[in-house]
Design an enzyme around this catalytic site. Structure first.
Site, PDB file in Angstrom:
ATOM      1  N   SER A 142      64.867  47.232  68.134  1.00  0.00           N
ATOM      2  CA  SER A 142      63.664  46.851  67.385  1.00  0.00           C
ATOM      3  C   SER A 142      62.446  47.564  67.945  1.00  0.00           C
ATOM      4  O   SER A 142      62.379  47.846  69.152  1.00  0.00           O
ATOM      5  CB  SER A 142      63.476  45.337  67.524  1.00  0.00           C
ATOM      6  OG  SER A 142      62.173  44.954  67.139  1.00  0.00           O
TER       7      SER A 142
ATOM      8  N   TYR B  98      62.857  37.356  72.944  1.00  0.00           N
ATOM      9  CA  TYR B  98      63.584  38.141  71.927  1.00  0.00           C
ATOM     10  C   TYR B  98      63.491  39.631  72.248  1.00  0.00           C
ATOM     11  O   TYR B  98      64.495  40.339  72.283  1.00  0.00           O
ATOM     12  CB  TYR B  98      63.011  37.853  70.528  1.00  0.00           C
ATOM     13  CG  TYR B  98      63.412  38.894  69.513  1.00  0.00           C
ATOM     14  CD1 TYR B  98      64.707  38.949  69.015  1.00  0.00           C
ATOM     15  CD2 TYR B  98      62.500  39.860  69.071  1.00  0.00           C
ATOM     16  CE1 TYR B  98      65.087  39.927  68.115  1.00  0.00           C
ATOM     17  CE2 TYR B  98      62.865  40.837  68.168  1.00  0.00           C
ATOM     18  CZ  TYR B  98      64.151  40.865  67.695  1.00  0.00           C
ATOM     19  OH  TYR B  98      64.529  41.847  66.807  1.00  0.00           O
TER      20      TYR B  98
ATOM     21  N   LYS C   8      66.389  42.656  73.439  1.00  0.00           N
ATOM     22  CA  LYS C   8      66.626  43.978  72.832  1.00  0.00           C
ATOM     23  C   LYS C   8      66.506  45.081  73.882  1.00  0.00           C
ATOM     24  O   LYS C   8      67.312  46.017  73.907  1.00  0.00           O
ATOM     25  CB  LYS C   8      65.634  44.218  71.679  1.00  0.00           C
ATOM     26  CG  LYS C   8      65.905  43.343  70.466  1.00  0.00           C
ATOM     27  CD  LYS C   8      67.270  43.628  69.857  1.00  0.00           C
ATOM     28  CE  LYS C   8      67.664  42.684  68.751  1.00  0.00           C
ATOM     29  NZ  LYS C   8      69.036  42.861  68.263  1.00  0.00           N
TER      30      LYS C   8
END
Ligand code: UFG
Length: 340
Positions: free
Chosen positions: A126, A150, A154
């Protein structure tokens, strides 16, 4: 190009569009999902669109035995690992769940791959790994940072796979950094179906348009951007799906090598520009209020997409008018998502 590709998180938003794109490109697909954030109805829609049966197994990617078993029962040539939790705010409230699912799932999938000798992997990363961007448009070489659990999952996922590639160079790994996927398949049969209140802008707008929500809250009107609202690189999900096909073609080519690439359009649009484009595409009026900034948001974030163009011969082709028209078609024909 042919081969069998395993999609984890296969019934999710980006994966379901990628499934169709892979079929169209001549690949076979095996899908796996636990439906923790998606609906089995997706499989019926895919079957209708592709006019063929879905090969699918219900399993949790954190279940190592289930992952190993998949590879013994299917001849898998490559994997696209989509399965992950993805809500930034929720990740701040439930960091353990995010680390367990996103890192634990990646490890069990990679271990099962290694044990079976399948070492071609595309990882869903991302633009969040750029944190507060140091430069715009953002090249892959920009500094990396995390602003949420989050985002940390990643970045850890990217680092884990980079280490794996160093330890065993026979792995071929693509790290794909998605910008802001929106839109839906032009049939209106598959699209984004968030549970509860949407976190992201486009599904919120479409839910206002169908009358499920009263007004959009625009988070911040005083950013250092042309109209004061946040600027993002919105990319049509079908273009994004095509980026995965291009990545797999590159990795599966005899001379293919591991790489990292941004998947974005290179163009930024503000919240209010997206609202206006949506109003034009739908004929609906979107009521909104400008409210306080959302914690953790950055002013602007858009990609330098040139590496994907040069390396993969891929670039996004659909503009925000098409993104809005397709999001609207999906929402209008499925006001309650896959529950209709
Ligand atoms: N926004 C609003 N109102 C809303 C929702 C969003 O004004 O109800 C604004 C945001 O402030 C931002 C823009 O719309 O300026 C886009 O917000 P999204 O939530 O749709 O997308 P983000 O760019 O915040 O987040 C996306 C992904 C994340 C990822 C992040 C950074 O959803 O997974 O990009 O790459 F972490």
């Amino acid at each position: 190009m042919s081969g069998t590709v395993l999609l984890t998180g296969a019934t999710g938003y980006i994966a379901s569009h990628t499934w169709l794109a892979l079929w169209a490109a001549g690949f076979d697909v095996v899908g796996v999902d636990d439906f923790s954030n998606s609906s089995p109805e997706v499989l019926h829609r895919l079957q209708r669109l592709g006019d063929r049966a879905c090969v699918f197994e219900r399993a949790d990617v954190c279940d190592g035995a289930a992952m190993r078993s998949l590879f013994t029962r299917h001849a898998i040539d490559a994997v696209v690992h989509f399965a992950a939790f993805k809500a930034v705010g929720e990740s701040c409230a439930k960091p353990l769940a995010y680390y367990r699912n996103n890192i634990g799932g990646l490890i069990s999938v990679a271990e099962a791959m290694g044990a079976s000798g399948c070492k071609t992997l595309v990882f869903s990363s991302s633009a969040t790994v750029y944190g507060v961007p140091e430069v715009l448009p953002i090249p892959e070489s920009a500094a990396l940072a995390t602003t949420s659990p989050y985002g940390a999952t990643k970045l850890i996922g990217e680092n884990l796979l980079t280490d794996l590639g160093h330890a065993d160079p026979s792995w071929r790994i693509a790290l794909l950094r998605y910008f802001n996927p929106v839109g839906a398949h032009d049939s209106g049969l598959i699209g984004e179906d968030p549970r509860g209140t949407p976190n992201n802008l486009m599904p919120y707008i479409t839910q206002v348009a169908v009358g499920k929500r009263e007004r959009l809250q625009v988070f911040g009107g005083d950013y250092d951007t042309p109209d004061g609202t946040g600027v993002r690189d919105y990319i049509h999900v079908s273009d994004l799906a095509g980026g995965h096909v291009a990545a797999l073609r590159h990795l599966m080519h005899p001379s293919g090598r591991s790489f990292t690439a941004n998947l974005g359009t290179g163009r930024g649009h503000s919240v209010l520009e997206l609202v206006r484009a949506f109003e034009q595409a739908s004929g609906c009026h979107i009521l909104y209020d400008i409210v306080a900034r959302r914690p953790g948001d950055v002013a602007s974030c858009y990609a330098d997409p040139s590496r994907a163009r040069q390396l993969l011969g891929w670039q996004a082709s659909r503009d925000i008018a098409a993104m809005c028209a397709d999001s609207w078609r999906w929402q209008q024909s499925n006001p309650n998502g896959y529950n209709d």
